[in-house]
Motif scaffolding. Structure first.
Motif, PDB file in Angstrom:
ATOM      1  N   HIS A 157      46.096 -36.888 -12.954  1.00 16.41           N
ATOM      2  CA  HIS A 157      44.548 -37.456 -12.746  1.00 16.41           C
ATOM      3  C   HIS A 157      43.863 -36.769 -11.747  1.00 16.41           C
ATOM      4  O   HIS A 157      44.041 -36.893 -10.566  1.00 16.41           O
ATOM      5  CB  HIS A 157      44.500 -39.048 -12.273  1.00 16.41           C
ATOM      6  CG  HIS A 157      45.350 -39.816 -13.233  1.00 16.41           C
ATOM      7  ND1 HIS A 157      45.182 -40.320 -14.508  1.00 16.41           N
ATOM      8  CD2 HIS A 157      46.536 -40.348 -12.993  1.00 16.41           C
ATOM      9  CE1 HIS A 157      45.952 -41.090 -14.942  1.00 16.41           C
ATOM     10  NE2 HIS A 157      46.879 -40.954 -14.236  1.00 16.41           N
ATOM     11  N   PRO A 158      43.230 -35.583 -12.314  1.00 13.53           N
ATOM     12  CA  PRO A 158      42.721 -34.636 -11.393  1.00 13.53           C
ATOM     13  C   PRO A 158      41.406 -35.301 -10.749  1.00 13.53           C
ATOM     14  O   PRO A 158      40.955 -34.798  -9.517  1.00 13.53           O
ATOM     15  CB  PRO A 158      42.054 -33.532 -12.243  1.00 13.53           C
ATOM     16  CG  PRO A 158      41.711 -34.131 -13.626  1.00 13.53           C
ATOM     17  CD  PRO A 158      43.079 -35.198 -13.605  1.00 13.53           C
ATOM     18  N   ASN A 159      40.801 -36.310 -11.231  1.00 10.94           N
ATOM     19  CA  ASN A 159      39.484 -36.735 -10.358  1.00 10.94           C
ATOM     20  C   ASN A 159      39.790 -37.871  -9.362  1.00 10.94           C
ATOM     21  O   ASN A 159      39.067 -38.302  -8.490  1.00 10.94           O
ATOM     22  CB  ASN A 159      38.670 -37.649 -11.363  1.00 10.94           C
ATOM     23  CG  ASN A 159      38.206 -36.749 -12.516  1.00 10.94           C
ATOM     24  OD1 ASN A 159      37.932 -35.693 -12.240  1.00 10.94           O
ATOM     25  ND2 ASN A 159      37.849 -37.288 -13.696  1.00 10.94           N
ATOM     26  N   VAL A 160      41.266 -38.289  -9.324  1.00  8.91           N
ATOM     27  CA  VAL A 160      41.592 -39.070  -8.304  1.00  8.91           C
ATOM     28  C   VAL A 160      42.038 -38.238  -6.794  1.00  8.91           C
ATOM     29  O   VAL A 160      42.360 -37.203  -6.767  1.00  8.91           O
ATOM     30  CB  VAL A 160      42.835 -39.565  -8.672  1.00  8.91           C
ATOM     31  CG1 VAL A 160      43.731 -40.704  -7.302  1.00  8.91           C
ATOM     32  CG2 VAL A 160      42.867 -40.617  -9.853  1.00  8.91           C
ATOM     33  N   SER A 161      41.282 -38.884  -5.890  1.00  2.12           N
ATOM     34  CA  SER A 161      41.533 -38.291  -4.586  1.00  2.12           C
ATOM     35  C   SER A 161      42.916 -38.237  -4.100  1.00  2.12           C
ATOM     36  O   SER A 161      43.629 -39.116  -4.149  1.00  2.12           O
ATOM     37  CB  SER A 161      40.812 -39.038  -3.393  1.00  2.12           C
ATOM     38  OG  SER A 161      41.068 -38.375  -2.081  1.00  2.12           O
ATOM     39  N   ASP A 162      43.517 -37.141  -4.073  1.00  2.00           N
ATOM     40  CA  ASP A 162      44.804 -36.826  -4.081  1.00  2.00           C
ATOM     41  C   ASP A 162      45.240 -35.923  -2.767  1.00  2.00           C
ATOM     42  O   ASP A 162      44.991 -34.689  -2.753  1.00  2.00           O
ATOM     43  CB  ASP A 162      45.426 -36.267  -5.335  1.00  2.00           C
ATOM     44  CG  ASP A 162      46.978 -36.209  -5.122  1.00  2.00           C
ATOM     45  OD1 ASP A 162      47.657 -36.546  -4.317  1.00  2.00           O
ATOM     46  OD2 ASP A 162      47.590 -35.580  -6.173  1.00  2.00           O
ATOM     47  N   ASN A 163      45.616 -36.341  -1.586  1.00  2.00           N
ATOM     48  CA  ASN A 163      46.265 -35.848  -0.595  1.00  2.00           C
ATOM     49  C   ASN A 163      47.302 -34.898  -0.735  1.00  2.00           C
ATOM     50  O   ASN A 163      47.815 -34.312  -0.070  1.00  2.00           O
ATOM     51  CB  ASN A 163      46.164 -36.719   0.734  1.00  2.00           C
ATOM     52  CG  ASN A 163      47.214 -37.790   0.718  1.00  2.00           C
ATOM     53  OD1 ASN A 163      47.892 -37.817  -0.338  1.00  2.00           O
ATOM     54  ND2 ASN A 163      47.506 -38.347   1.652  1.00  2.00           N
ATOM     55  N   GLN A 164      48.392 -35.161  -1.955  1.00  2.28           N
ATOM     56  CA  GLN A 164      49.570 -34.404  -2.326  1.00  2.28           C
ATOM     57  C   GLN A 164      48.942 -33.522  -3.679  1.00  2.28           C
ATOM     58  O   GLN A 164      49.801 -33.330  -4.431  1.00  2.28           O
ATOM     59  CB  GLN A 164      50.504 -35.254  -2.547  1.00  2.28           C
ATOM     60  CG  GLN A 164      50.918 -36.074  -1.377  1.00  2.28           C
ATOM     61  CD  GLN A 164      52.037 -37.080  -1.707  1.00  2.28           C
ATOM     62  OE1 GLN A 164      52.487 -37.041  -2.873  1.00  2.28           O
ATOM     63  NE2 GLN A 164      52.597 -37.675  -0.884  1.00  2.28           N
ATOM     64  N   TYR A 165      47.923 -32.919  -3.692  1.00  2.00           N
ATOM     65  CA  TYR A 165      47.415 -32.176  -4.878  1.00  2.00           C
ATOM     66  C   TYR A 165      48.325 -31.202  -5.413  1.00  2.00           C
ATOM     67  O   TYR A 165      48.620 -31.584  -6.586  1.00  2.00           O
ATOM     68  CB  TYR A 165      46.098 -31.449  -4.340  1.00  2.00           C
ATOM     69  CG  TYR A 165      46.024 -30.274  -5.548  1.00  2.00           C
ATOM     70  CD1 TYR A 165      45.562 -30.409  -6.569  1.00  2.00           C
ATOM     71  CD2 TYR A 165      46.153 -28.794  -5.040  1.00  2.00           C
ATOM     72  CE1 TYR A 165      45.340 -29.552  -7.528  1.00  2.00           C
ATOM     73  CE2 TYR A 165      45.936 -28.051  -5.962  1.00  2.00           C
ATOM     74  CZ  TYR A 165      45.433 -28.112  -6.835  1.00  2.00           C
ATOM     75  OH  TYR A 165      45.403 -27.037  -8.045  1.00  2.00           O
ATOM     76  N   PRO A 166      48.883 -30.372  -4.876  1.00  2.00           N
ATOM     77  CA  PRO A 166      50.042 -29.549  -5.702  1.00  2.00           C
ATOM     78  C   PRO A 166      51.101 -30.188  -6.151  1.00  2.00           C
ATOM     79  O   PRO A 166      51.779 -30.161  -7.068  1.00  2.00           O
ATOM     80  CB  PRO A 166      50.187 -28.332  -4.616  1.00  2.00           C
ATOM     81  CG  PRO A 166      49.713 -28.639  -3.405  1.00  2.00           C
ATOM     82  CD  PRO A 166      48.961 -29.913  -3.443  1.00  2.00           C
TER      83      PRO A 166
END
Length: 110
Positions: free
Chosen positions: A61-70
């Protein structure tokens, strides 16, 4: 009261949409094209868009704020590789343990 109904309806739609995406199978064309087959040229916008849709189909889910992106992207790529292996790489009837569909594929290109 209306807000609760709207929220419940939105949740139901998103669950149904997610289930429908997760249930899709890779087509033969997808199995033999980018991102599963390396190309000599840079991928086109359409190919990158298709790759994103494939990643979303396995839970990214690229639109979700993700502090663990990679980390989340890497997990989705691993799930997509597993889906590719399960659906596209059929054992060859001529060679035990060999794969006839596509033999040398790496991770989906980023």
């Amino acid at each position: 009261m209306k807000i609760a109904l709207y929220a419940a309806a939105a949740l139901a739609c998103s669950v149904a949409f997610s289930s429908a995406q997760a249930a899709t199978h890779l087509t033969p064309q997808q199995c033999t094209s980018y991102p599963f087959v390396k190309t000599a040229k840079a991928p086109t916008h359409a190919q990158l868009d298709a790759e994103l849709k494939l990643l979303e189909s396995v839970g990214y889910h690229p639109n979700v704020s993700d502090n663990q992106y990679p980390h989340q992207l890497n997990l989705a790529e691993a799930r997509l590789r597993a889906k590719f292996r399960a659906e596209c790489m059929k054992p060859s009837p001529h060679k035990s343990g060999a794969n006839s569909a596509v033999q040398s594929v790496g991770a989906p290109a980023s």
